[in-house]
Design an enzyme around this catalytic site. Sequence first.
Site, PDB file in Angstrom:
ATOM      1  N   PRO A  33       3.341  -2.475   3.722  1.00  9.63           N
ATOM      2  CA  PRO A  33       2.899  -1.659   2.589  1.00  9.63           C
ATOM      3  C   PRO A  33       1.642  -2.235   1.957  1.00  9.63           C
ATOM      4  CG  PRO A  33       4.845  -2.948   2.005  1.00  9.63           C
ATOM      5  CD  PRO A  33       4.610  -3.161   3.460  1.00  9.63           C
ATOM      6  N   MET A  34       0.646  -1.366   1.708  1.00  8.56           N
ATOM      7  CA  MET A  34      -0.624  -1.791   1.112  1.00  8.56           C
ATOM      8  C   MET A  34      -1.103  -0.713   0.159  1.00  8.56           C
ATOM      9  SD  MET A  34      -2.527  -3.366   4.488  1.00  8.56           S
ATOM     10  CE  MET A  34      -1.823  -2.110   5.589  1.00  8.56           C
ATOM     11  N   THR A  35      -1.235  -1.058  -1.098  1.00 10.91           N
ATOM     12  CA  THR A  35      -1.681  -0.102  -2.107  1.00 10.91           C
ATOM     13  C   THR A  35      -3.093   0.375  -1.794  1.00 10.91           C
ATOM     14  OG1 THR A  35      -0.286  -1.080  -3.805  1.00 10.91           O
ATOM     15  CG2 THR A  35      -2.182   0.201  -4.560  1.00 10.91           C
ATOM     16  N   HIS A 177      10.994  -2.713  -3.542  1.00 10.85           N
ATOM     17  CA  HIS A 177       9.973  -3.757  -3.710  1.00 10.85           C
ATOM     18  C   HIS A 177      10.510  -4.834  -4.658  1.00 10.85           C
ATOM     19  CE1 HIS A 177       6.353  -5.904  -3.738  1.00 10.85           C
ATOM     20  NE2 HIS A 177       5.468  -4.936  -3.935  1.00 10.85           N
ATOM     21  N   HIS A 180       6.528 -10.341  -4.956  1.00 11.41           N
ATOM     22  CA  HIS A 180       5.166 -10.456  -5.493  1.00 11.41           C
ATOM     23  C   HIS A 180       5.065 -10.402  -7.019  1.00 11.41           C
ATOM     24  CE1 HIS A 180       3.912  -8.661  -1.324  1.00 11.41           C
ATOM     25  NE2 HIS A 180       4.463  -9.868  -1.242  1.00 11.41           N
ATOM     26  N   TYR A 182       6.687  -8.426  -9.165  1.00  9.22           N
ATOM     27  CA  TYR A 182       6.945  -7.158  -9.824  1.00  9.22           C
ATOM     28  C   TYR A 182       8.366  -7.172 -10.397  1.00  9.22           C
ATOM     29  CZ  TYR A 182       2.498  -5.859  -7.811  1.00  9.22           C
ATOM     30  OH  TYR A 182       1.165  -5.839  -7.487  1.00  9.22           O
ATOM     31  N   ARG A 230      12.291  -5.957   0.094  1.00  8.04           N
ATOM     32  CA  ARG A 230      11.143  -6.850   0.253  1.00  8.04           C
ATOM     33  C   ARG A 230      11.218  -7.978  -0.765  1.00  8.04           C
ATOM     34  NH1 ARG A 230       4.556  -6.399   0.742  1.00  8.04           N
ATOM     35  NH2 ARG A 230       4.558  -7.225   2.856  1.00  8.04           N
TER      36      ARG A 230
END
Length: 377
Positions: A33-35, A177, A180, A182, A230
Site C-alpha cells: 500500500p502506498m498513498t 492498518h 507506522h 497511525y 499490517r
Amino acid sequence: MSINGSAERAAQVLSRPFTVGGMTVPNRIAMAPMTRMSSPGGVPNADVAAYYARRAAGGVGLIITEGTYIEHPSAGLSDSVPRFYGEDALAGWAEVVRQVHLAGGRIAPQIWHVGVSRPEGAPPHPEAPVLSPSGIGLDGEPVGRAMTQDDVDAVIAAFAEAAANAERIGFDGVELHGAHGYLIDQFLWSATNRRGDAYGGDPASRVRFAAELVAACRKAVSAEFPIIFRMSQWKQDHYDARMAETPQELEALLTPLVEAGVDVFHSSTRRYWTPEFEGSELNLAGWTKKLTGKSTITVGSVGLDQDFLPTFVPGTGSGQAQAADIENLLDRLERDEFDLVAIGRALLADPEWAAKVLGGRTAELVPYSPELLGTLH
C-alpha cells in the site's frame, strides 16, 4: 540471484500460488500500500482503477490498496486520499475491484484511521478533533485529546462496517492498518499509549483496542474472508522506534490478534534483510510467523539497492534507487520464513516488475525515481 542471474529460480519460488481462507493468490508477489493522493473528493476514479489494473496485468498476485479512510470524522488528513464510505467512493472501489479481477489479480483495501497524525483542521472534516489513545503525539508532546470509550466504540464500529463493505463490493480480503504510528499502532506503542484503563499498560492491555477491532471485523465478514493486519516497529519520522524489544514482547502483542481473527500479518520494515532480534537472522515477518503460526507478508526495499528514506525524504540522499538482486529474498522464501513479498517503489517505477522478474527480463527493469510519486503511472 544477480539481476541477470537464474530466472528459473525466481519463477519457481515466486510463481507458487498461495491460499488463505477463501482467497487464492496466483503467485507470491504483492503490491504494498502506498498513498497516492489522486482521488479528488476521496473518490477513486478511472485513473486509480487503471493504475491498479496495470499492476495486476503486470503479474502482481495480490494488490493491497493505498490506505483508505474509514467512516469516522477524525480518520483522515486529506480530501485527495480515498475514503471507504459513501456510495460514490464505494462505487469507485467496486470498479477498481472489477478491473483488477479482469486482469487476473486479487485485491484487498487497506482501511485506515490516522489518529494523532492528523493535523488540526485537516480535511475532509476540518471540524473534527484530533484523537489518539492519550492525547500525545509521536514526538511525546500533547496534541488533540485522548479517546473516550464512546470514541473507541465508534472507531471499532467504523472499521467493522468498512470490512463488511469490502466483502460486499467484491474485494478478496481486507487489510487493517496497524503500523507506522497511525491510530491502531498508537495504542500498541507504549510511547503514545499512556492510558490507565483497560486499553493501556502492559502489552496485553495495549493490544486490547486492536484485538477488539479485529474481532469486530471478523464478526462483520464471512469466516473465509481473509483479514490482514499490517504492523511495524518503526513509526512515521521515528524510524528507530520499537513496540517490542524481545520476541516475548512481540508474542504478547500478536497472540491476542491471532485469537481475535487475524489470518495474515503484513510486517513492515525499512529493509527486509535486517534481523529483527539479536541471535537470529529472522526478520520481522519471519519472527511473526514463527511466534504465531500465521502466514506473513514481508516488505522493505525489495528489489531496490537502498531503503525508502532517501527516496521519500528530501535531503537524505540521491533519491534514485536502482534495481537490486533478490537472491537473499528467494533464500528466505524457500525456507518459508514468510509467505508473500510486498513490492512498493519498484512497482511504482515499473508496473511490469513482477512479469519481468518472473520471466527473466530483469535487465529491462525500470529504476525508481521520486518524480514518479507525482503521477499514477
